[in-house]
Design a protein around this motif. Structure first.
Motif, PDB file in Angstrom:
ATOM      1  N   CYS A 125      -3.831   8.291   2.420  1.00 52.31           N
ATOM      2  CA  CYS A 125      -4.150   7.297   3.441  1.00 52.31           C
ATOM      3  C   CYS A 125      -5.662   7.260   3.710  1.00 52.31           C
ATOM      4  O   CYS A 125      -6.255   6.190   3.840  1.00 52.31           O
ATOM      5  N   GLN A 169      -7.252   5.567   0.805  1.00 54.67           N
ATOM      6  CA  GLN A 169      -6.944   4.135   0.871  1.00 54.67           C
ATOM      7  C   GLN A 169      -7.855   3.460   1.895  1.00 54.67           C
ATOM      8  O   GLN A 169      -8.338   2.338   1.677  1.00 54.67           O
ATOM      9  N   ALA A 170      -8.082   4.141   3.018  1.00 51.81           N
ATOM     10  CA  ALA A 170      -8.969   3.607   4.057  1.00 51.81           C
ATOM     11  C   ALA A 170     -10.391   3.422   3.517  1.00 51.81           C
ATOM     12  O   ALA A 170     -11.050   2.412   3.804  1.00 51.81           O
ATOM     13  N   LYS A 171     -10.863   4.387   2.745  1.00 51.69           N
ATOM     14  CA  LYS A 171     -12.193   4.270   2.139  1.00 51.69           C
ATOM     15  C   LYS A 171     -12.261   3.084   1.195  1.00 51.69           C
ATOM     16  O   LYS A 171     -13.225   2.307   1.193  1.00 51.69           O
ATOM     17  N   ALA A 172     -11.221   2.933   0.381  1.00 54.08           N
ATOM     18  CA  ALA A 172     -11.208   1.869  -0.622  1.00 54.08           C
ATOM     19  C   ALA A 172     -11.135   0.486   0.017  1.00 54.08           C
ATOM     20  O   ALA A 172     -11.742  -0.479  -0.477  1.00 54.08           O
ATOM     21  N   GLU A 173     -10.382   0.371   1.130  1.00 50.49           N
ATOM     22  CA  GLU A 173     -10.174  -0.929   1.766  1.00 50.49           C
ATOM     23  C   GLU A 173     -11.071  -1.136   2.985  1.00 50.49           C
ATOM     24  O   GLU A 173     -10.898  -2.105   3.732  1.00 50.49           O
ATOM     25  N   LEU A 174     -12.027  -0.209   3.174  1.00 46.85           N
ATOM     26  CA  LEU A 174     -13.044  -0.333   4.231  1.00 46.85           C
ATOM     27  C   LEU A 174     -12.447  -0.433   5.625  1.00 46.85           C
ATOM     28  O   LEU A 174     -12.847  -1.251   6.455  1.00 46.85           O
ATOM     29  N   TRP A 175     -11.442   0.423   5.900  1.00 52.53           N
ATOM     30  CA  TRP A 175     -10.908   0.490   7.257  1.00 52.53           C
ATOM     31  C   TRP A 175     -11.947   1.140   8.171  1.00 52.53           C
ATOM     32  O   TRP A 175     -12.833   1.875   7.719  1.00 52.53           O
ATOM     33  N   GLN A 218      -8.782   2.496  12.720  1.00 51.26           N
ATOM     34  CA  GLN A 218      -7.644   1.927  11.985  1.00 51.26           C
ATOM     35  C   GLN A 218      -6.866   3.028  11.271  1.00 51.26           C
ATOM     36  O   GLN A 218      -5.630   3.024  11.266  1.00 51.26           O
ATOM     37  N   CYS A 259      -0.363   2.435   2.381  1.00 54.14           N
ATOM     38  CA  CYS A 259      -0.859   2.821   1.049  1.00 54.14           C
ATOM     39  C   CYS A 259      -0.191   2.025  -0.060  1.00 54.14           C
ATOM     40  O   CYS A 259      -0.400   2.328  -1.243  1.00 54.14           O
ATOM     41  N   HIS A 260       0.624   1.023   0.325  1.00 57.14           N
ATOM     42  CA  HIS A 260       1.332   0.166  -0.640  1.00 57.14           C
ATOM     43  C   HIS A 260       2.307   0.972  -1.501  1.00 57.14           C
ATOM     44  O   HIS A 260       2.483   0.705  -2.695  1.00 57.14           O
ATOM     45  N   ASP A 310       0.147   6.130  -7.588  1.00 58.70           N
ATOM     46  CA  ASP A 310       0.558   4.715  -7.614  1.00 58.70           C
ATOM     47  C   ASP A 310       1.455   4.440  -8.812  1.00 58.70           C
ATOM     48  O   ASP A 310       2.485   3.759  -8.693  1.00 58.70           O
TER      49      ASP A 310
END
Length: 395
Positions: A124, A127-133, A137, A153-154, A182
């Protein structure tokens, strides 16, 4: 003010650790780290000689400074106050470990919430780093629990998937493992993996993604090795044997799935090879009688026998060796009679060396080792290969 080592100073009232980088790394500046119990949690900044400060509070920021490597465990635990079990666990997540600890130091209720779900927290966080949360958030998602974290995390948001991810294990976690997770959920049967495994190793998932048809093997229940070469050779041999009805009354795929160790798979392989050899040798009864009528022996051997290497000079000898090795040597009969091959028994080993015979320009015969055959067609060991090569090079 307490000195840890000469260039490192702890300020307990301010919960700050000061590191003199001039002494440590020959850099004209000072690194300041706030502790676990600091009101703002863990953070760091650089103080330069001109009084300028470069502060870093973003937990998703990639560290260009090797903070985790610079701190000894006892320093991080005793002075910064990082709980020992969190420090130990976080090390597997390498580049993300400090950022994860920063988040936990600022939101300590998450420590209990995470429990054994460290890998889910890491997934998670990454994922936050990748999606710029934003940091908030990430915290909001984590506070909603594991199902919501999986969804964010899909990944499949159910208990079987959560359990599978909890069992996922790696020596170190990075981008490779992030992507591997994934692929695990999108390409493999994670329900089966969860039902049959206590630990799911990253190298095992990587192997199964390359060979998904092997996912149902019983051997995975007790598998810990990261060396799959012998397993793959054994399975490929069994599958090749399965293409021919060597044991028509046996469902070979079911037999493979019931084998819970590599040794059990090899036992099955040997049984199939034995049945195959016996079936093939039965077909040579009539050709052998014909060979006896045509010639009681093969042509003279191209190389004189020694104490170790004994020429096989008759079809009868070849037939008996085929039986003892559980390997079909009778297919060489025609080639031996035509002067293309000659076989020698290697004593005292249960093995045969196959020589290919070439004619030189001066009409002499030059023997070259084509193969060395052991029982069930197993590969020869290094010493056997060296002995055969030494023998052939002295001719």
């Amino acid at each position: 003010m307490t000195s840890i080592t000469d260039p490192i100073i702890w300020h307990p009232n301010r919960q700050e650790l000061h590191l003199d980088l001039k002494r440590l790394l020959n850099i004209d500046s000072k690194l300041v780290l706030t502790g676990w119990h600091h009101p703002a949690g863990l953070s760091w900044w650089l103080c330069f000689v001109d009084g300028i400060e470069e502060r870093h509070t973003n937990p998703f920021e990639s560290l260009y400074f090797p903070i985790p490597e610079m701190l000894a465990d006892d320093t991080a635990i005793h002075y910064l106050g990082i709980p020992a079990h969190l420090l130990s666990t976080s090390k597997r997540y390498r580049a993300d470990s400090f950022g994860m600890l920063v988040c936990l130091s600022r939101h300590k209720s998450l420590v209990k919430t995470m429990g054994n779900n460290w890998t889910l927290f890491w997934k998670c966080y990454r994922q936050a780093k990748a999606e710029l949360w934003t940091e908030q958030q990430l915290i909001n998602v984590c506070n909603k629990g594991a199902v919501e974290m999986m969804h964010a995390c899909h990944l499949p948001a159910n208990q079987a998937a959560i359990s599978t991810l909890t069992k996922f294990s790696a020596d170190n976690f990075g981008q490779f493992q992030f992507d591997l997770i994934d692929h695990l959920f999108s390409e493999l049967d994670y329900h089966q993996l969860n039902a049959t495994h206590d630990i799911i190793f990253d190298h095992q998932v990587h192997f199964l993604l390359k060979y998904p048809h092997l996912e149902g093997l019983g051997v995975w229940r007790n598998w810990t090795s990261n060396n799959y070469d012998e397993l793959l050779r054994t399975v490929k041999s069994i599958q090749a044997l399965a293409q021919r009805p060597v044991l028509p009354a046996v469902n070979i795929q079911e037999q493979m799935q019931s084998c819970e160790s590599l040794s059990a798979l090899k036992t099955l392989q040997n049984a199939l090879q034995d049945a195959k050899a016996q079936n093939e040798l039965l077909n040579y009864d009539k050709p052998l009688e014909s060979a006896y009528r045509a010639s009681a022996s093969f042509p003279p051997p191209p190389v004189t026998s020694t104490e170790t290497f004994e020429a096989i000079t008759t079809p009868s000898q070849l037939f008996q060796l085929s039986k003892s090795l559980n390997f079909n040597l009778m297919s060489y009969v025609q080639g031996i009679n035509e002067g293309k091959y000659y076989l020698y028994r290697i004593k005292p080993d249960e093995a045969v060396v196959v020589l290919m015979l070439f004619k030189t320009n001066d009409n002499r015969v030059k023997p070259v080792i084509q193969s060395i055959i052991k029982k069930y067609g197993d590969l020869p060991n290094k010493s056997l290969m060296q002995s055969a090569n030494k023998w052939i090079h002295t001719l």
